[in-house]
Design an enzyme around this catalytic site. Structure first.
Site, PDB file in Angstrom:
ATOM      1  N   LYS A 137      78.384  61.700  85.862  1.00 26.67           N
ATOM      2  CA  LYS A 137      79.235  60.934  86.965  1.00 26.67           C
ATOM      3  C   LYS A 137      78.530  59.468  86.661  1.00 26.67           C
ATOM      4  O   LYS A 137      79.577  58.498  87.087  1.00 26.67           O
ATOM      5  CB  LYS A 137      78.692  61.427  88.465  1.00 26.67           C
ATOM      6  CG  LYS A 137      79.273  62.564  88.702  1.00 26.67           C
ATOM      7  CD  LYS A 137      80.962  62.816  88.826  1.00 26.67           C
ATOM      8  CE  LYS A 137      81.512  64.217  88.697  1.00 26.67           C
ATOM      9  NZ  LYS A 137      82.875  64.072  88.626  1.00 26.67           N
ATOM     10  N   TYR A 178      74.449  66.653  85.782  1.00 32.41           N
ATOM     11  CA  TYR A 178      75.538  66.236  86.628  1.00 32.41           C
ATOM     12  C   TYR A 178      75.651  65.049  86.991  1.00 32.41           C
ATOM     13  O   TYR A 178      76.820  64.204  86.893  1.00 32.41           O
ATOM     14  CB  TYR A 178      75.730  67.184  87.929  1.00 32.41           C
ATOM     15  CG  TYR A 178      76.847  66.880  88.847  1.00 32.41           C
ATOM     16  CD1 TYR A 178      78.195  67.041  88.412  1.00 32.41           C
ATOM     17  CD2 TYR A 178      76.622  66.327  90.065  1.00 32.41           C
ATOM     18  CE1 TYR A 178      79.339  66.812  89.283  1.00 32.41           C
ATOM     19  CE2 TYR A 178      77.620  66.085  90.776  1.00 32.41           C
ATOM     20  CZ  TYR A 178      78.877  66.244  90.281  1.00 32.41           C
ATOM     21  OH  TYR A 178      80.069  65.750  91.305  1.00 32.41           O
TER      22      TYR A 178
END
Ligand SMILES: NC(=O)c1ccc[n+]([C@@H]2O[C@H](COP(=O)([O-])OP(=O)(O)OC[C@H]3O[C@@H](n4cnc5c(N)ncnc54)[C@H](OP(=O)(O)O)[C@@H]3O)[C@@H](O)[C@H]2O)c1
Length: 281
Positions: free
Chosen positions: A168, A164
């Site tokens: 980002k 994750y």
């Protein structure tokens, strides 16, 4: 002297008349829709849960005298991304907001590879493909805006959210580079890098709750920052955290954020994959 309505008009002229918002059914995206509608933009709402999109579209249409379109799309599917872009072709779009996204959390060995690929497709691939299409359109009209959603975790590696955080970091890096490439074409690019925000995101990402910012103020601060900076850190918590972490060596930042993430995932059963709940629509 620039009056309030002149300022409003020039904002509308720069980023209107239509905005496309992904992740519009919930959380920060839904608040972005409300904010843009109050500013007088017509809005295309994109996500998978059509009923929720219809509800929010009706609400903002009735209270702001704007137009709306709803596009039900799973942005993890390349064909849905293509179709969504085709559905927007006839509209004079001046602003693209890529809020759709989700996180996987827990030790990398315990996550499901299909979920990781889906996250890569939603958080990165769909954003890239849509930003490519809209930036070409905005360059032809010599104005427009792109808003991406990074995160506080996107400035270094983070254990227990390794992939994750990597999605980002991709978004943050993409936004910073595009801001340079697209500025000569009159296009403003913004990355929003929040800390925890009080939406369904934590539950959907199987994270325990944290001290969280209010999604409405995150949306408001983000929209207000467009054209003024390249990265906005909405809320006091994300400003304090990102700015104080920025003074530390990268590996120290990684250790601190990994420890925070470990505490938010300690309820996980490490023996099996934390599979992402599938959407029915
Ligand atoms: N909340 C936080 O703590 C936080 C912190 C930092 C960064 N962010 C980032 O901010 C953005 C918005 O997060 P949020 O807090 O608003 O999350 P949220 O409340 O969980 O909302 C996520 C939105 O994304 C949409 N979405 C998810 N998967 C999708 C798919 N496959 N296709 C189309 N739409 C999809 C969801 O709609 P459907 O389910 O209807 O499809 C929903 O509208 C995300 O990019 C997130 O990574 C959030």
């Amino acid at each position: 002297m620039i009056t309030q309505s002149d300022a409003g008009k020039s904002w509308l002229d720069r980023y209107g008349p239509w905005a496309v918002v992904t992740g519009a059914s919930d959380g920060i995206g839904r608040e972005i829709v409300r904010d843009l509608a109050q500013r007088g933009l017509n809005v295309v709402l994109v996500a998978r849960r059509g009923e929720l999109l219809d509800q929010i579209a009706t609400e903002v249409r009735q209270s702001n005298f704007i137009e709306t379109r709803v596009i039900v799309a799973d942005l993890g599917k390349a064909e849905d991304v293509e179709q969504a872009l085709l559905d927007c072709e006839a509209l004079d779009v001046g602003l693209f907001v890529a809020s759709a996204g989700f996180g996987t959390a827990g030790n990398f060995l315990a996550t499901d590879v299909e979920d990781e690929i889906d996250m890569l497709d939603v958080n990165c691939r769909a954003v890239l493909v849509m930003a490519k299409d809209f930036s070409a359109r905005f360059a032809r009209r010599k104005k427009g805006g792109l808003i991406f959603f990074g995160s506080i975790v996107g400035f270094q590696g983070v254990g227990n959210a390794a992939h994750y955080a990597a999605t980002k970091a991709y978004i943050q890096t993409l936004a910073e580079g595009l801001a340079i490439d697209l500025k000569p074409f009159g296009i403003d690019v913004l990355s929003c890098a929040p800390g925890p925000v009080e939406t369904g995101f934590a539950t959907r990402s199987n994270l325990s709750p944290a001290n969280s910012a209010d999604p409405r103020s995150v949306a408001r601060e983000t929209i207000a920052a467009l054209g003024r900076k390249t990265t906005v850190k909405p809320g006091i918590l994300s400003k304090v955290l990102i700015n104080s972490l920025a003074t530390l060596p990268r590996f120290v930042r990684t250790m601190i954020l990994s420890a925070i993430m470990a505490s938010r995932t300690k309820h996980h059963d490490g023996s099996k994959a934390q599979s992402r709940p599938k959407q029915s629509a």
